[in-house]
Design a protein around this motif. Sequence first.
Motif, PDB file in Angstrom:
ATOM      1  N   HIS A  51       0.827  -1.214   0.000  1.00 31.24           N
ATOM      2  CA  HIS A  51       0.000   0.000   0.000  1.00 31.24           C
ATOM      3  C   HIS A  51       0.856   1.257   0.000  1.00 31.24           C
ATOM      4  CE1 HIS A  51      -2.185   3.223   2.310  1.00 31.24           C
ATOM      5  NE2 HIS A  51      -2.969   3.062   1.267  1.00 31.24           N
ATOM      6  N   GLU A  52       1.826   1.325   0.859  1.00 33.00           N
ATOM      7  CA  GLU A  52       2.755   2.455   0.962  1.00 33.00           C
ATOM      8  C   GLU A  52       4.150   1.895   1.204  1.00 33.00           C
ATOM      9  OE1 GLU A  52       2.385   5.772   0.718  1.00 33.00           O
ATOM     10  OE2 GLU A  52       0.222   5.751   0.413  1.00 33.00           O
ATOM     11  N   THR A  53       5.144   2.716   1.106  1.00 31.78           N
ATOM     12  CA  THR A  53       6.517   2.239   1.271  1.00 31.78           C
ATOM     13  C   THR A  53       6.934   2.233   2.738  1.00 31.78           C
ATOM     14  OG1 THR A  53       7.331   4.447   0.795  1.00 31.78           O
ATOM     15  CG2 THR A  53       7.286   2.896  -1.035  1.00 31.78           C
ATOM     16  N   ALA A  54       6.368   1.308   3.474  1.00 31.37           N
ATOM     17  CA  ALA A  54       6.717   1.101   4.876  1.00 31.37           C
ATOM     18  C   ALA A  54       7.276  -0.311   5.025  1.00 31.37           C
ATOM     19  CB  ALA A  54       5.494   1.279   5.761  1.00 31.37           C
ATOM     20  N   SER A  55       8.155  -0.498   5.983  1.00 32.52           N
ATOM     21  CA  SER A  55       8.791  -1.790   6.222  1.00 32.52           C
ATOM     22  C   SER A  55       7.902  -2.684   7.077  1.00 32.52           C
ATOM     23  CB  SER A  55      10.135  -1.573   6.929  1.00 32.52           C
ATOM     24  OG  SER A  55      10.662  -2.804   7.367  1.00 32.52           O
ATOM     25  N   LEU A  56       7.550  -3.856   6.545  1.00 26.75           N
ATOM     26  CA  LEU A  56       6.764  -4.812   7.331  1.00 26.75           C
ATOM     27  C   LEU A  56       7.573  -5.366   8.499  1.00 26.75           C
ATOM     28  CD1 LEU A  56       4.812  -6.736   4.549  1.00 26.75           C
ATOM     29  CD2 LEU A  56       4.020  -4.840   5.994  1.00 26.75           C
ATOM     30  N   GLU A  67       1.098  -6.636  10.695  1.00 26.42           N
ATOM     31  CA  GLU A  67       0.383  -5.387  10.461  1.00 26.42           C
ATOM     32  C   GLU A  67       1.393  -4.292  10.137  1.00 26.42           C
ATOM     33  OE1 GLU A  67      -1.989  -2.361  13.277  1.00 26.42           O
ATOM     34  OE2 GLU A  67      -2.898  -4.366  13.124  1.00 26.42           O
ATOM     35  N   CYS A  68       1.170  -3.616   9.027  1.00 31.12           N
ATOM     36  CA  CYS A  68       2.051  -2.538   8.595  1.00 31.12           C
ATOM     37  C   CYS A  68       2.018  -1.405   9.615  1.00 31.12           C
ATOM     38  CB  CYS A  68       1.600  -2.037   7.223  1.00 31.12           C
ATOM     39  SG  CYS A  68       2.529  -0.617   6.649  1.00 31.12           S
ATOM     40  N   PRO A  69       3.183  -0.846   9.956  1.00 32.19           N
ATOM     41  CA  PRO A  69       3.228   0.209  10.964  1.00 32.19           C
ATOM     42  C   PRO A  69       2.693   1.559  10.478  1.00 32.19           C
ATOM     43  CG  PRO A  69       5.408  -0.126  10.055  1.00 32.19           C
ATOM     44  CD  PRO A  69       4.529  -1.199   9.479  1.00 32.19           C
ATOM     45  N   LEU A  70       2.486   1.712   9.175  1.00 31.62           N
ATOM     46  CA  LEU A  70       2.070   3.010   8.653  1.00 31.62           C
ATOM     47  C   LEU A  70       0.550   3.192   8.631  1.00 31.62           C
ATOM     48  CD1 LEU A  70       3.241   5.630   7.575  1.00 31.62           C
ATOM     49  CD2 LEU A  70       3.227   4.640   5.293  1.00 31.62           C
ATOM     50  N   HIS A  71      -0.161   2.284   7.966  1.00 31.48           N
ATOM     51  CA  HIS A  71      -1.617   2.428   7.845  1.00 31.48           C
ATOM     52  C   HIS A  71      -2.385   1.180   8.271  1.00 31.48           C
ATOM     53  CE1 HIS A  71      -0.397   5.585   4.795  1.00 31.48           C
ATOM     54  NE2 HIS A  71      -1.032   6.255   5.724  1.00 31.48           N
ATOM     55  N   ALA A  72      -1.724   0.254   8.941  1.00 29.27           N
ATOM     56  CA  ALA A  72      -2.353  -0.932   9.542  1.00 29.27           C
ATOM     57  C   ALA A  72      -2.868  -1.970   8.548  1.00 29.27           C
ATOM     58  CB  ALA A  72      -3.464  -0.521  10.512  1.00 29.27           C
TER      59      ALA A  72
END
Length: 111
Positions: A51-56, A67-72
């Motif tokens: 969804h976005e460039t966040a590290s799982l 759960e992704c730390p950026l947008h869950a």
Amino acid sequence: MTDGIRVAALDDVAEGEGLAISKDVTGTEDNIAILRDEDGGVWALNDTCTHETASLADGWVENGHVECPLHASRFCLKNGAVEGLPATKDTVAHRVEVRDGDVYLYPNEQP
């Protein structure tokens, strides 16, 4: 790659957390998140949320998903399937094995 790539000691990955392994080590298009669930199981997914460039690897690991730390957004640890919005695209799961206290990754092999 019959023996896999040793990417970490099991103790390097705390239960409920993850560890990012560089694509320079894995030879994959994305970094790989090594994730350990509360039961001690170890899983490997592409590290970047779809969804976005966040590290799982920086996300929360519990109940069979990360759960992704950026947008869950949530992804299944076993197969990378999306389990929670806002992500709509699955991520890639990779085979991982624990041997003699070490974590071995088999990039691009299905778990």
